[in-house]
Design an enzyme around this catalytic site. Structure first.
Site, PDB file in Angstrom:
ATOM      1  N   THR A 132       3.064   2.989  19.800  1.00  0.00           N
ATOM      2  CA  THR A 132       2.168   4.055  19.332  1.00  0.00           C
ATOM      3  C   THR A 132       1.751   4.971  20.478  1.00  0.00           C
ATOM      4  O   THR A 132       1.698   4.542  21.638  1.00  0.00           O
ATOM      5  CB  THR A 132       0.908   3.409  18.711  1.00  0.00           C
ATOM      6  OG1 THR A 132      -0.092   4.409  18.546  1.00  0.00           O
ATOM      7  CG2 THR A 132       0.318   2.331  19.606  1.00  0.00           C
ATOM      8  N   ASP A 133       1.390   6.202  20.139  1.00  0.00           N
ATOM      9  CA  ASP A 133       0.859   7.118  21.164  1.00  0.00           C
ATOM     10  C   ASP A 133      -0.555   6.718  21.594  1.00  0.00           C
ATOM     11  O   ASP A 133      -1.073   7.229  22.588  1.00  0.00           O
ATOM     12  CB  ASP A 133       0.867   8.570  20.656  1.00  0.00           C
ATOM     13  CG  ASP A 133       0.003   8.800  19.427  1.00  0.00           C
ATOM     14  OD1 ASP A 133      -0.523   7.816  18.858  1.00  0.00           O
ATOM     15  OD2 ASP A 133      -0.149   9.973  19.029  1.00  0.00           O
ATOM     16  N   GLU A 134      -1.187   5.786  20.848  1.00  0.00           N
ATOM     17  CA  GLU A 134      -2.576   5.432  21.159  1.00  0.00           C
ATOM     18  C   GLU A 134      -2.688   4.710  22.509  1.00  0.00           C
ATOM     19  O   GLU A 134      -3.775   4.622  23.071  1.00  0.00           O
ATOM     20  CB  GLU A 134      -3.189   4.611  20.018  1.00  0.00           C
ATOM     21  CG  GLU A 134      -3.133   5.395  18.710  1.00  0.00           C
ATOM     22  CD  GLU A 134      -3.882   4.779  17.541  1.00  0.00           C
ATOM     23  OE1 GLU A 134      -4.846   4.042  17.767  1.00  0.00           O
ATOM     24  OE2 GLU A 134      -3.496   5.061  16.390  1.00  0.00           O
ATOM     25  N   TYR A 157      -6.876  -2.413  19.396  1.00  0.00           N
ATOM     26  CA  TYR A 157      -5.502  -2.206  18.891  1.00  0.00           C
ATOM     27  C   TYR A 157      -4.613  -1.590  19.965  1.00  0.00           C
ATOM     28  O   TYR A 157      -3.544  -2.114  20.289  1.00  0.00           O
ATOM     29  CB  TYR A 157      -5.528  -1.311  17.638  1.00  0.00           C
ATOM     30  CG  TYR A 157      -4.171  -0.732  17.280  1.00  0.00           C
ATOM     31  CD1 TYR A 157      -3.123  -1.561  16.874  1.00  0.00           C
ATOM     32  CD2 TYR A 157      -3.926   0.645  17.351  1.00  0.00           C
ATOM     33  CE1 TYR A 157      -1.866  -1.032  16.550  1.00  0.00           C
ATOM     34  CE2 TYR A 157      -2.677   1.180  17.034  1.00  0.00           C
ATOM     35  CZ  TYR A 157      -1.656   0.333  16.628  1.00  0.00           C
ATOM     36  OH  TYR A 157      -0.423   0.853  16.323  1.00  0.00           O
ATOM     37  N   LYS A 161      -1.252  -3.021  21.994  1.00  0.00           N
ATOM     38  CA  LYS A 161       0.067  -2.358  21.978  1.00  0.00           C
ATOM     39  C   LYS A 161       0.500  -1.993  23.410  1.00  0.00           C
ATOM     40  O   LYS A 161       1.673  -2.097  23.761  1.00  0.00           O
ATOM     41  CB  LYS A 161       0.047  -1.110  21.098  1.00  0.00           C
ATOM     42  CG  LYS A 161      -0.092  -1.362  19.608  1.00  0.00           C
ATOM     43  CD  LYS A 161       1.052  -2.154  18.987  1.00  0.00           C
ATOM     44  CE  LYS A 161       2.356  -1.388  18.919  1.00  0.00           C
ATOM     45  NZ  LYS A 161       3.382  -2.123  18.134  1.00  0.00           N
TER      46      LYS A 161
HETATM   47  P1  NAD Z   1       1.731  -2.230   8.848  1.00  0.00           P
HETATM   48  O1  NAD Z   1       0.412  -2.860   9.156  1.00  0.00           O
HETATM   49  O2  NAD Z   1       1.893  -1.418   7.604  1.00  0.00           O
HETATM   50  O3  NAD Z   1       2.876  -3.352   8.808  1.00  0.00           O
HETATM   51  C1  NAD Z   1       2.955  -4.363   9.761  1.00  0.00           C
HETATM   52  C2  NAD Z   1       3.941  -5.415   9.246  1.00  0.00           C
HETATM   53  O4  NAD Z   1       3.997  -6.470  10.225  1.00  0.00           O
HETATM   54  C3  NAD Z   1       3.522  -6.048   7.925  1.00  0.00           C
HETATM   55  O5  NAD Z   1       4.647  -6.147   7.063  1.00  0.00           O
HETATM   56  C4  NAD Z   1       3.023  -7.425   8.330  1.00  0.00           C
HETATM   57  O6  NAD Z   1       3.216  -8.413   7.315  1.00  0.00           O
HETATM   58  C5  NAD Z   1       3.868  -7.707   9.562  1.00  0.00           C
HETATM   59  N1  NAD Z   1       3.216  -8.663  10.476  1.00  0.00           N
HETATM   60  C6  NAD Z   1       1.934  -8.605  10.942  1.00  0.00           C
HETATM   61  N2  NAD Z   1       1.692  -9.668  11.729  1.00  0.00           N
HETATM   62  C7  NAD Z   1       2.845 -10.380  11.776  1.00  0.00           C
HETATM   63  C8  NAD Z   1       3.229 -11.566  12.433  1.00  0.00           C
HETATM   64  N3  NAD Z   1       2.356 -12.259  13.195  1.00  0.00           N
HETATM   65  N4  NAD Z   1       4.494 -12.023  12.291  1.00  0.00           N
HETATM   66  C9  NAD Z   1       5.382 -11.342  11.525  1.00  0.00           C
HETATM   67  N5  NAD Z   1       5.069 -10.223  10.850  1.00  0.00           N
HETATM   68  C10 NAD Z   1       3.810  -9.750  10.977  1.00  0.00           C
HETATM   69  O7  NAD Z   1       2.088  -1.372  10.139  1.00  0.00           O
HETATM   70  P2  NAD Z   1       2.887   0.004  10.273  1.00  0.00           P
HETATM   71  O8  NAD Z   1       1.930   1.113  10.115  1.00  0.00           O
HETATM   72  O9  NAD Z   1       4.089  -0.055   9.410  1.00  0.00           O
HETATM   73  O10 NAD Z   1       3.309  -0.071  11.806  1.00  0.00           O
HETATM   74  C11 NAD Z   1       4.523  -0.688  12.193  1.00  0.00           C
HETATM   75  C12 NAD Z   1       4.665  -0.603  13.705  1.00  0.00           C
HETATM   76  O11 NAD Z   1       4.664   0.764  14.115  1.00  0.00           O
HETATM   77  C13 NAD Z   1       3.515  -1.272  14.470  1.00  0.00           C
HETATM   78  O12 NAD Z   1       4.059  -1.905  15.597  1.00  0.00           O
HETATM   79  C14 NAD Z   1       2.620  -0.111  14.883  1.00  0.00           C
HETATM   80  O13 NAD Z   1       1.932  -0.414  16.059  1.00  0.00           O
HETATM   81  C15 NAD Z   1       3.639   0.989  15.080  1.00  0.00           C
HETATM   82  N6  NAD Z   1       3.130   2.354  14.857  1.00  0.00           N
HETATM   83  C16 NAD Z   1       2.452   2.667  13.715  1.00  0.00           C
HETATM   84  C17 NAD Z   1       2.029   3.986  13.524  1.00  0.00           C
HETATM   85  C18 NAD Z   1       1.304   4.392  12.257  1.00  0.00           C
HETATM   86  O14 NAD Z   1       0.847   5.538  12.145  1.00  0.00           O
HETATM   87  N7  NAD Z   1       1.194   3.542  11.245  1.00  0.00           N
HETATM   88  C19 NAD Z   1       2.300   4.967  14.477  1.00  0.00           C
HETATM   89  C20 NAD Z   1       3.000   4.602  15.636  1.00  0.00           C
HETATM   90  C21 NAD Z   1       3.430   3.291  15.798  1.00  0.00           C
HETATM   91  P1  TYD Z   2      -6.476   5.798  10.698  1.00  0.00           P
HETATM   92  O1  TYD Z   2      -5.692   6.230   9.507  1.00  0.00           O
HETATM   93  O2  TYD Z   2      -7.205   4.497  10.669  1.00  0.00           O
HETATM   94  O3  TYD Z   2      -5.480   5.861  11.950  1.00  0.00           O
HETATM   95  P2  TYD Z   2      -5.809   5.780  13.550  1.00  0.00           P
HETATM   96  O4  TYD Z   2      -7.179   5.256  13.734  1.00  0.00           O
HETATM   97  O5  TYD Z   2      -4.771   4.811  14.034  1.00  0.00           O
HETATM   98  O6  TYD Z   2      -5.607   7.170  14.077  1.00  0.00           O
HETATM   99  O7  TYD Z   2      -7.545   6.938  11.024  1.00  0.00           O
HETATM  100  C1  TYD Z   2      -7.137   8.290  11.206  1.00  0.00           C
HETATM  101  C2  TYD Z   2      -8.365   9.094  11.558  1.00  0.00           C
HETATM  102  O8  TYD Z   2      -9.244   9.124  10.419  1.00  0.00           O
HETATM  103  C3  TYD Z   2      -9.188   8.469  12.687  1.00  0.00           C
HETATM  104  O9  TYD Z   2      -9.742   9.518  13.479  1.00  0.00           O
HETATM  105  C4  TYD Z   2     -10.300   7.726  11.966  1.00  0.00           C
HETATM  106  C5  TYD Z   2     -10.521   8.564  10.720  1.00  0.00           C
HETATM  107  N1  TYD Z   2     -10.945   7.825   9.499  1.00  0.00           N
HETATM  108  C6  TYD Z   2     -12.027   8.287   8.763  1.00  0.00           C
HETATM  109  O10 TYD Z   2     -12.682   9.304   9.105  1.00  0.00           O
HETATM  110  N2  TYD Z   2     -12.370   7.603   7.631  1.00  0.00           N
HETATM  111  C7  TYD Z   2     -11.694   6.499   7.219  1.00  0.00           C
HETATM  112  O11 TYD Z   2     -12.071   5.884   6.175  1.00  0.00           O
HETATM  113  C8  TYD Z   2     -10.578   6.030   7.981  1.00  0.00           C
HETATM  114  C9  TYD Z   2      -9.818   4.805   7.584  1.00  0.00           C
HETATM  115  C10 TYD Z   2     -10.229   6.744   9.122  1.00  0.00           C
END
Ligand code: NAD
Ligand code: TYD
Length: 350
Positions: A132-134, A157, A161
């Site tokens: 992630t970019d975070e 989080y 990461k």
């Molecule tokens: P998500 O929470 O939707 O899915 C995570 C998956 O991992 C789920 O299917 C869960 O069952 C599985 N999982 C969790 N713990 C586990 C464990 N201990 N063993 C095996 N499986 C396990 O997450 P996402 O949003 O699809 O993100 C996927 C990846 O991409 C993550 O590594 C996240 O850090 C990264 N990422 C997400 C975003 C975003 O905006 N969602 C952006 C950049 C990077």
């Molecule tokens: P989120 O979707 O949780 O992603 P991330 O925290 O990884 O960026 O949140 C996106 C943005 O929205 C973040 O600035 C937090 C804000 N947010 C709210 O204002 N209300 C909400 O209920 C949630 C879940 C997030």
């Protein structure tokens, strides 16, 4: 060599799109989806591919090192695309240790399993970590994250990461493992668990429930359609230079409050409501602890070096996303009631 790819977290939001893309686009590859099926894992996301000849599912927790060894040897895994993680910042504030266990220890377990399985031929395999970019922290004075921006994670989080990224690089340096990392901005799209901002708002607008906006809604996120992220992962996996990092994003920054207003406006239109109806649901609530102000990715490197760029404009992607949620009420009902967790028992254990 025919690839036999282990995709972890393939039942989650992004992972399910990656699994579907790979299973459909590469019939010669074996795709093994490994997922613990936590609250965020949903096999209903994978209905389109579950009968495919080149697809297998393994319900395994990456905290279980022995089980990982068995998966590597049973399927003769050649490459890994690692997405399994605890992914929600708010949950990480309540329970940081869960994030250490899965994101840090789980990643090291997976690196160890790969290292053991590929012993003596590490140069022939690839370990791809999806991040992630975070990890770069929070931008306050303009500018963008680039691949060399120093790590400065601010939430439990992002700290977890960042730690897992560091371990992947340490394995590349110490054991000469072939690794690649990508750091992507916020994703949105179908199958997104409704705890995150966009799907939460879509669900609440639909049900005329309050829309909780943290603080003043001034925080900025950089949004990318999930299928464009999956395409970028395909590109990095096949064309990325081992040892490199690629930032993935769509140069698409939005203040949270503007996104929430856009969703209200579009859903009023789609649901045939009076203009302004849904905006009345906006409720400013207590800010998130340590809330990062702004994320913004400079994706020039992946665009120039690997030729990837986003395919969708944001408003098109948002329309597709809202329509998907409105057309897939069953998915949302199963997720909000918890009944999606019966799917594994019904389809894999009976
Ligand atoms: P998500 O929470 O939707 O899915 C995570 C998956 O991992 C789920 O299917 C869960 O069952 C599985 N999982 C969790 N713990 C586990 C464990 N201990 N063993 C095996 N499986 C396990 O997450 P996402 O949003 O699809 O993100 C996927 C990846 O991409 C993550 O590594 C996240 O850090 C990264 N990422 C997400 C975003 C975003 O905006 N969602 C952006 C950049 C990077
Ligand atoms: P989120 O979707 O949780 O992603 P991330 O925290 O990884 O960026 O949140 C996106 C943005 O929205 C973040 O600035 C937090 C804000 N947010 C709210 O204002 N209300 C909400 O209920 C949630 C879940 C997030």
């Amino acid at each position: 060599m025919k690839k036999r790819i282990l995709i972890t977290g393939g039942a989650g939001f992004i992972g399910s799109h990656v699994v579907k893309l790979f299973v459909e686009k590469y019939p010669d590859y074996l795709i093994v989806n490994l997922d613990a099926l936590t609250y965020a894992g949903n096999l209903e996301n994978l209905k389109e591919v579950e009968g495919a000849a080149n697809y297998k599912f393994e319900k395994v927790d990456i905290q279980d090192a022995e089980a990982l060894d068995s998966v590597f040897s049973n399927h003769q895994i050649t490459d890994v695309i690692h997405l399994a993680a605890e992914s929600h910042v708010d949950r990480s504030i309540t329970d940081p240790l869960a994030f250490v266990k899965t994101n840090v220890i789980g990643t090291v377990n997976l690196l160890n399993a790969a290292k053991k399985a590929w012993n003596g031929e590490l140069d022939q395999h690839l370990f791809y970590h999806v991040s992630t970019d975070e990890v770069y922290g929070s931008l306050h004075d303009g500018g963008f994250f680039i691949e060399t921006t120093p790590y400065d994670p601010q939430s439990p989080y992002s700290a977890s990461k960042a730690a897992s990224d560091h371990f992947v690089r340490a394995y590349a340096n110490t054991y000469k493992m072939r690794t690649v990392i990508s750091n992507c901005s916020n994703n949105y799209g179908p199958n997104h668990f409704p705890e995150k901002l966009i799907p939460l708002c879509i669900n609440n607008i639909k049900n005329m429930k309050p829309l909780p906006v943290y603080g003043k809604g001034e925080n900025v996120r950089d949004w990318l359609f999930v299928k464009d992220h999956a395409r970028a992962i395909d590109t990095v996996f096949h064309k990325g230079e081992p040892g490199e990092t690629y930032n993935i994003g769509g140069f698409n920054e939005w203040k949270n409050i503007d996104i929430v207003r856009l969703l209200c406006k579009k859903m009023d239109e789609k649901l045939g409501r009076e203009p302004g109806t849904s905006e009345q649901l906006i409720t400013f609530v207590k800010d998130r602890a340590g809330h990062d102000l702004r994320y913004a990715i400079d994706a020039t490197k992946i665009q120039k070096e690997l030729g990837w760029e986003p395919s969708l404009q944001f408003e098109e992607g948002i329309d597709l996303t809202i329509d998907w949620y409105l057309e897939n009420q069953d998915w949302l009902d199963h997720v909000t009631s918890g009944s999606y967790q019966d799917y594994y028992r019904e389809h894999y254990e009976s």
